[in-house]
Design a protein around this motif. Structure first.
Motif, PDB file in Angstrom:
ATOM      1  N   LEU A  97      11.349  40.247  -2.134  1.00  0.00           N
ATOM      2  CA  LEU A  97       9.931  39.980  -1.829  1.00  0.00           C
ATOM      3  C   LEU A  97       9.601  38.503  -2.027  1.00  0.00           C
ATOM      4  N   ASP A  98      10.161  37.888  -3.068  1.00  0.00           N
ATOM      5  CA  ASP A  98       9.951  36.443  -3.279  1.00  0.00           C
ATOM      6  C   ASP A  98      10.496  35.641  -2.104  1.00  0.00           C
ATOM      7  N   GLU A  99      11.663  36.029  -1.596  1.00  0.00           N
ATOM      8  CA  GLU A  99      12.237  35.349  -0.430  1.00  0.00           C
ATOM      9  C   GLU A  99      11.315  35.490   0.779  1.00  0.00           C
ATOM     10  N   HIS A 100      10.752  36.679   0.955  1.00  0.00           N
ATOM     11  CA  HIS A 100       9.840  36.894   2.081  1.00  0.00           C
ATOM     12  C   HIS A 100       8.550  36.097   1.915  1.00  0.00           C
ATOM     13  N   ILE A 101       8.053  36.002   0.706  1.00  0.00           N
ATOM     14  CA  ILE A 101       6.853  35.193   0.451  1.00  0.00           C
ATOM     15  C   ILE A 101       7.130  33.739   0.814  1.00  0.00           C
ATOM     16  N   ASP A 102       8.296  33.224   0.409  1.00  0.00           N
ATOM     17  CA  ASP A 102       8.662  31.838   0.731  1.00  0.00           C
ATOM     18  C   ASP A 102       8.723  31.628   2.246  1.00  0.00           C
ATOM     19  N   ILE A 104       7.163  33.347   4.571  1.00  0.00           N
ATOM     20  CA  ILE A 104       5.799  33.420   5.101  1.00  0.00           C
ATOM     21  C   ILE A 104       5.057  32.118   4.830  1.00  0.00           C
ATOM     22  N   ASP A 105       5.208  31.576   3.622  1.00  0.00           N
ATOM     23  CA  ASP A 105       4.563  30.298   3.292  1.00  0.00           C
ATOM     24  C   ASP A 105       5.038  29.188   4.230  1.00  0.00           C
ATOM     25  N   GLU A 106       6.346  29.171   4.518  1.00  0.00           N
ATOM     26  CA  GLU A 106       6.885  28.168   5.445  1.00  0.00           C
ATOM     27  C   GLU A 106       6.286  28.344   6.841  1.00  0.00           C
ATOM     28  N   LYS A 107       6.237  29.583   7.306  1.00  0.00           N
ATOM     29  CA  LYS A 107       5.673  29.850   8.625  1.00  0.00           C
ATOM     30  C   LYS A 107       4.205  29.454   8.677  1.00  0.00           C
ATOM     31  N   MET A 108       3.469  29.758   7.612  1.00  0.00           N
ATOM     32  CA  MET A 108       2.037  29.412   7.581  1.00  0.00           C
ATOM     33  C   MET A 108       1.846  27.896   7.618  1.00  0.00           C
ATOM     34  N   ALA A 109       2.691  27.168   6.910  1.00  0.00           N
ATOM     35  CA  ALA A 109       2.597  25.708   6.917  1.00  0.00           C
ATOM     36  C   ALA A 109       2.896  25.172   8.317  1.00  0.00           C
ATOM     37  N   LYS A 110       3.918  25.719   8.964  1.00  0.00           N
ATOM     38  CA  LYS A 110       4.244  25.296  10.330  1.00  0.00           C
ATOM     39  C   LYS A 110       3.116  25.635  11.293  1.00  0.00           C
ATOM     40  N   LEU A 111       2.532  26.812  11.144  1.00  0.00           N
ATOM     41  CA  LEU A 111       1.422  27.205  12.015  1.00  0.00           C
ATOM     42  C   LEU A 111       0.196  26.326  11.779  1.00  0.00           C
ATOM     43  N   ALA A 112      -0.071  25.980  10.520  1.00  0.00           N
ATOM     44  CA  ALA A 112      -1.201  25.106  10.224  1.00  0.00           C
ATOM     45  C   ALA A 112      -0.997  23.738  10.858  1.00  0.00           C
ATOM     46  N   SER A 113       0.226  23.235  10.794  1.00  0.00           N
ATOM     47  CA  SER A 113       0.546  21.948  11.413  1.00  0.00           C
ATOM     48  C   SER A 113       0.412  22.039  12.931  1.00  0.00           C
ATOM     49  N   LEU A 114       0.923  23.128  13.508  1.00  0.00           N
ATOM     50  CA  LEU A 114       0.813  23.332  14.947  1.00  0.00           C
ATOM     51  C   LEU A 114      -0.649  23.418  15.370  1.00  0.00           C
ATOM     52  N   ARG A 115      -1.454  24.138  14.587  1.00  0.00           N
ATOM     53  CA  ARG A 115      -2.883  24.250  14.904  1.00  0.00           C
ATOM     54  C   ARG A 115      -3.545  22.876  14.890  1.00  0.00           C
ATOM     55  N   LYS A 116      -3.214  22.080  13.909  1.00  0.00           N
ATOM     56  CA  LYS A 116      -3.775  20.723  13.807  1.00  0.00           C
ATOM     57  C   LYS A 116      -3.391  19.897  15.036  1.00  0.00           C
ATOM     58  N   ASP A 117      -2.126  19.978  15.447  1.00  0.00           N
ATOM     59  CA  ASP A 117      -1.657  19.263  16.629  1.00  0.00           C
ATOM     60  C   ASP A 117      -2.390  19.726  17.891  1.00  0.00           C
ATOM     61  N   ILE A 118      -2.568  21.046  18.019  1.00  0.00           N
ATOM     62  CA  ILE A 118      -3.243  21.586  19.207  1.00  0.00           C
ATOM     63  C   ILE A 118      -4.702  21.145  19.243  1.00  0.00           C
ATOM     64  N   VAL A 119      -5.384  21.200  18.112  1.00  0.00           N
ATOM     65  CA  VAL A 119      -6.787  20.769  18.052  1.00  0.00           C
ATOM     66  C   VAL A 119      -6.896  19.298  18.430  1.00  0.00           C
ATOM     67  N   SER A 120      -5.986  18.479  17.894  1.00  0.00           N
ATOM     68  CA  SER A 120      -6.000  17.054  18.195  1.00  0.00           C
ATOM     69  C   SER A 120      -5.756  16.810  19.688  1.00  0.00           C
ATOM     70  N   TYR A 121      -4.757  17.497  20.237  1.00  0.00           N
ATOM     71  CA  TYR A 121      -4.436  17.332  21.654  1.00  0.00           C
ATOM     72  C   TYR A 121      -5.604  17.801  22.522  1.00  0.00           C
ATOM     73  N   ARG A 122      -6.219  18.908  22.136  1.00  0.00           N
ATOM     74  CA  ARG A 122      -7.368  19.427  22.877  1.00  0.00           C
ATOM     75  C   ARG A 122      -8.510  18.405  22.881  1.00  0.00           C
ATOM     76  N   GLN A 123      -8.749  17.789  21.742  1.00  0.00           N
ATOM     77  CA  GLN A 123      -9.818  16.779  21.667  1.00  0.00           C
ATOM     78  C   GLN A 123      -9.515  15.606  22.592  1.00  0.00           C
ATOM     79  N   ARG A 124      -8.256  15.181  22.619  1.00  0.00           N
ATOM     80  CA  ARG A 124      -7.886  14.084  23.522  1.00  0.00           C
ATOM     81  C   ARG A 124      -8.090  14.493  24.975  1.00  0.00           C
TER      82      ARG A 124
END
Length: 137
Positions: A97-102, A104-124
């Motif tokens: 379960l700890d491995e799965h939490i890690d 998920i945390d990695e995926k969430m960080a990547k998704l947050a970064s991707l979301r930030k990139d998409i929002v920025s690109y959309r604004q441009r």
């Protein structure tokens, strides 16, 4: 420790499949890969499950819902061992379960970064659309 007591009701595989929304093939597959066992009925023809194994099916379904793989479930079952000792399995389950939490945390960080990139690109792009509309006037 014997988990098949005399007098235990044995539920046929078909009934369990319907009850849990599974296919009989899924339950048989879990048997094939060694994470579940069934008992032979007295008539010798129908496979069934005692209350203990019905609880194991519920546990497997929960592990699957939590994202564990068949391999991880096999590892857990091996840790559970022939003695059927839960205290052997729990530390391994916590590790998994700890491995799965890690993960998920990695995926969430990547998704947050991707979301930030998409929002920025959309604004441009909306800014660029506004510029093009102004030029067309």
């Amino acid at each position: 420790m014997d988990f098949e007591k005399d007098g235990d009701e044995v539920t046929p595989i078909g009934e369990l499949a319907i009850k849990f929304g599974l296919t009989t093939r899924t339950i048989r597959y879990w048997e094939e890969v060694g994470i579940l066992e069934s008992v032979q009925r007295s008539d010798g023809a129908t496979r069934g499950f005692t209350p203990y194994y019905v609880r194991r099916i519920k546990f497997i379904m929960k592990l699957k819902e939590l994202g564990l793989t068949i391999k991880e479930m096999q590892d857990l079952y091996a840790a559970y061992g022939e003695a059927k000792l839960t205290e052997r399995m729990i530390p391994r389950l916590v590790e998994i379960l700890d491995e799965h939490i890690d993960k998920i945390d990695e995926k969430m960080a990547k998704l947050a970064s991707l979301r930030k990139d998409i929002v920025s690109y959309r604004q441009r792009m909306t800014g660029r659309m506004a510029e093009l509309a102004e030029e067309a006037k």
